[in-house]
Design an enzyme around this catalytic site. Structure first.
Site, PDB file in Angstrom:
ATOM      1  CG  ASP A 342      30.966  68.013 -32.953  1.00 51.02           C
ATOM      2  OD1 ASP A 342      30.379  67.078 -33.809  1.00 51.02           O
ATOM      3  OD2 ASP A 342      29.894  68.543 -32.344  1.00 51.02           O
ATOM      4  CD  GLU A 397      30.792  67.138 -37.638  1.00 55.54           C
ATOM      5  OE1 GLU A 397      29.776  66.227 -37.805  1.00 55.54           O
ATOM      6  OE2 GLU A 397      30.871  68.092 -36.979  1.00 55.54           O
TER       7      GLU A 397
END
Length: 606
Positions: A342, A397
């Site tokens: 993330d 991401e």
């Protein structure tokens, strides 16, 4: 430094240049990054005996039961004046069990076994580290290496709970082979039930895994597993990095979930958050040793203004030990098959992507704005994971489009297997918000779906959890809105809004699946057109769970049209499994192909 860079050789840099000759201008940047990586690997070899041993530090830090049932405790608290251990085992005496100070900010304590030779601290009892600061403060902390934390019903603060079950769950099913075509089911355990409550690992194992298998997904991406004190953070404000969230159940129940998934031939990825950490102090990493740094940079560099969180100091030896061991822990202890990292954009740049449009000009990806400490950390993490676990899958991401993000470290890349194609869901939302049906431009849609770096694999998706969060809504709800409440029954005539919505929902998914990337992702519930949006219990909604659930009961009612969307998603995945278009090499896509794809789907009605 310039002379040193000239002497560095990136082993397979020529392969990268064959795919993108324009990167030749930035050869020195690639050499410097690779040199920093090699320097780190050399230092690990010299000081720790190599990265294999270094990344097993979860076996020496925190609390470890020794063969004689004595307990060995170890922490890193460089700014502390003294450390003590307290808990149920000593009646919460704050001074009876001091740690001994060692070199480099380390502290150690050995607790001999009881008279009956059992460990001094019983399984499932509470512990605290008492930190005395140089300023005379006394702080109560959870070990950063805590394997299990829990919160009593009326309490706000999480407790460190010693986890050492007499009969731990043993996983028996081998890891499945790495899928050629990655079809990801993005899931959140807590919302995976129609009931207005936090669902459990066991519920997911028994009720959701069979659905995922039936739908034809071969990979699950589990969100919000790393412990987070605030449920409404969606799992992105981590407080305990080594603890699986106790709000869904026990560590053993998570292990069973993964084991059963493996028995179905499904790999499981962890949504790992190493980009930042919660600001919580009593049950988080922040101010662990009383200082404003420790695991983080001192402010302002150590704070993310938009996320209100702390940022790691990736140049610190002990931070590298903590984070790399954290990856190893989830791979070894729970047998995850890889990670979705993330917040990679925030990690890669000193500006964290804030206020940056990323036009695609290569100068945006090199130079002083790049945070090379965190970039090299990501290279190191990918190098270690893929060396130790050749079938490990890592997904980034990143919204910036960093070149070579998904190329091997040996080419000067960061080593990820896939990146998320984050422009695709934004395009669909933009179209649905701004354009009439007759103004849809197939050429523009096709360009967005195929506009990705050659040789760097992407995960395509029409919508993920981001699009479902409060303030936005699912694609199905954009298409059909309030009509979904009254007109989804097949017992009444199909109205034009529902008819259009169902067909466009299918077409958007099919063309995204077919053209958007080398992998495909769907967020839990969206495969059957889940209505409304996602909102976790919080003060602003009176702690309601109404929108923090997935209404699988809608699929199970044969007279509702949700089962038609479910069947289409299932058949789409099964067809891809048969023909393998995700793993197929890229080809030129004329507009006519996209139009045929769309028209073929229109015939696929129920």
């Amino acid at each position: 430094m310039a002379d040193r860079e000239d002497n560095v050789t990136v082993p397979e840099f020529s392969s990268l240049l064959q795919m993108d000759p324009y990167l030749k201008t930035y050869e020195k940047d690639f050499k410097r990054r690779y040199d920093l990586l090699q320097k780190r690997l050399f230092e690990l070899e010299e000081a720790e005996g190599g990265f294999d041993q270094f990344t097993r530090s979860y076996k020496t830090f925190g609390v470890q039961r020794q063969p004689d049932n004595s307990l060995f405790f170890k922490e890193w608290a460089p700014a502390a004046e003294a450390l003590f251990l307290t808990g149920d085992f000593n009646g919460w005496d704050k001074f009876s069990h001091p740690y001994t100070k060692k070199d480099f900010g380390k502290w150690e304590l050995i607790l001999p076994p009881k008279h009956d030779k059992s460990p001094a601290v019983d399984h499932h009892t509470k512990l605290k580290v008492v930190v005395h600061t140089k300023e005379g403060e006394r702080l109560y902390r959870i070990s950063p290496w805590a394997k299990y934390v829990n919160r009593e019903e009326k309490s706000v603060i999480y407790d460190w709970v010693h986890w050492d079950p007499p009969q731990p769950y043993n996983q028996v099913h081998p890891r499945p082979a790495k899928p050629t075509s990655l079809r990801i089911y993005e899931a959140h355990v807590g919302i995976a039930s129609p009931e207005g409550k936090i669902a459990s690992y066991t519920n997911f194992t028994n009720n959701v895994l069979p659905r995922i298998k039936d739908l034809g997904y071969n990979c699950i991406q589990l969100m919000a597993v790393m412990e987070h004190a605030y449920y409404a953070s969606f799992g992105y404000q981590i407080t305990s990095f080594f603890a699986a969230s106790s709000r869904y159940g026990t560590p053993d129940e998570l292990k069973e979930l993964i084991d059963v998934a493996h028995s179905m031939g499904i790999v499981v990825l962890l949504d790992v958050v190493h980009s930042h950490a919660s600001k919580n102090t009593e049950d988080g990493l922040n101010h662990f040793d009383g200082s404003n740094s420790c695991y983080f940079h001192s402010p302002p560099r150590g704070e993310h203004k938009l996320w209100d969180s702390r940022l790691f100091n990736y140049s610190s030896w002990e931070v590298l030990r903590f984070l790399l061991s954290n990856l190893r822990w989830w791979m070894e202890e729970y047998r995850f098959d890889g990670f979705r990292f993330d917040g990679v954009t925030s990690m890669l740049y000193h500006h964290h992507g804030i206020g940056s449009g990323f036009s695609g000009d290569y100068s945006e990806y090199f130079g002083l704005q790049v945070d090379e400490d965190s970039l090299v950390y990501l290279m190191l993490a990918n190098h270690i994971l893929h060396t130790l676990y050749p079938d490990c899958i890592t997904v980034a991401e990143d919204v910036s489009g960093m070149p070579a993000l998904c190329r091997p470290v040996e080419e000067g890349g960061l080593g990820f297997d896939y990146r998320l194609a984050m422009a695709i869901p934004d395009k669909w939302i933009q179209i649905l918000k701004e354009l009439k049906d007759e103004d849809w431009n197939i050429g523009n849609i096709t360009h967005t779906l195929t506009n990705r770096r050659y040789g760097e694999k992407c995960i395509a998706y029409a919508e993920s959890h981001d699009q479902a969060l409060v303030g936005d809504k699912t694609l199905a709800f954009w298409l059909m809105d309030k009509e979904m409440y009254t007109n989804m029954s097949s017992l009444i005539p199909m109205n034009p809004i529902i008819n259009r919505g169902i067909q466009l929902h299918k077409m958007i998914r099919l063309i995204t699946h077919g053209l958007g990337g080398e992998g495909y992702l769907n967020f839990i519930g969206n495969e059957f057109g889940h209505p409304e949006w996602l909102d976790f219990p919080r003060e602003g909604n009176n702690q309601s769970y109404h929108y923090a659930r997935r209404q699988f009961n809608l699929v199970d009612m044969d007279h509702l049209r949700y089962c038609q969307l479910y069947a289409f998603d299932r058949d789409m995945n099964r067809t891809e499994d048969k023909y393998g278009w995700l793993a197929a090499p890229p080809v030129y896509i004329p507009c006519r192909t996209a139009i045929v794809l769309a028209n073929e789907e229109i015939d696929y009605c129920y």
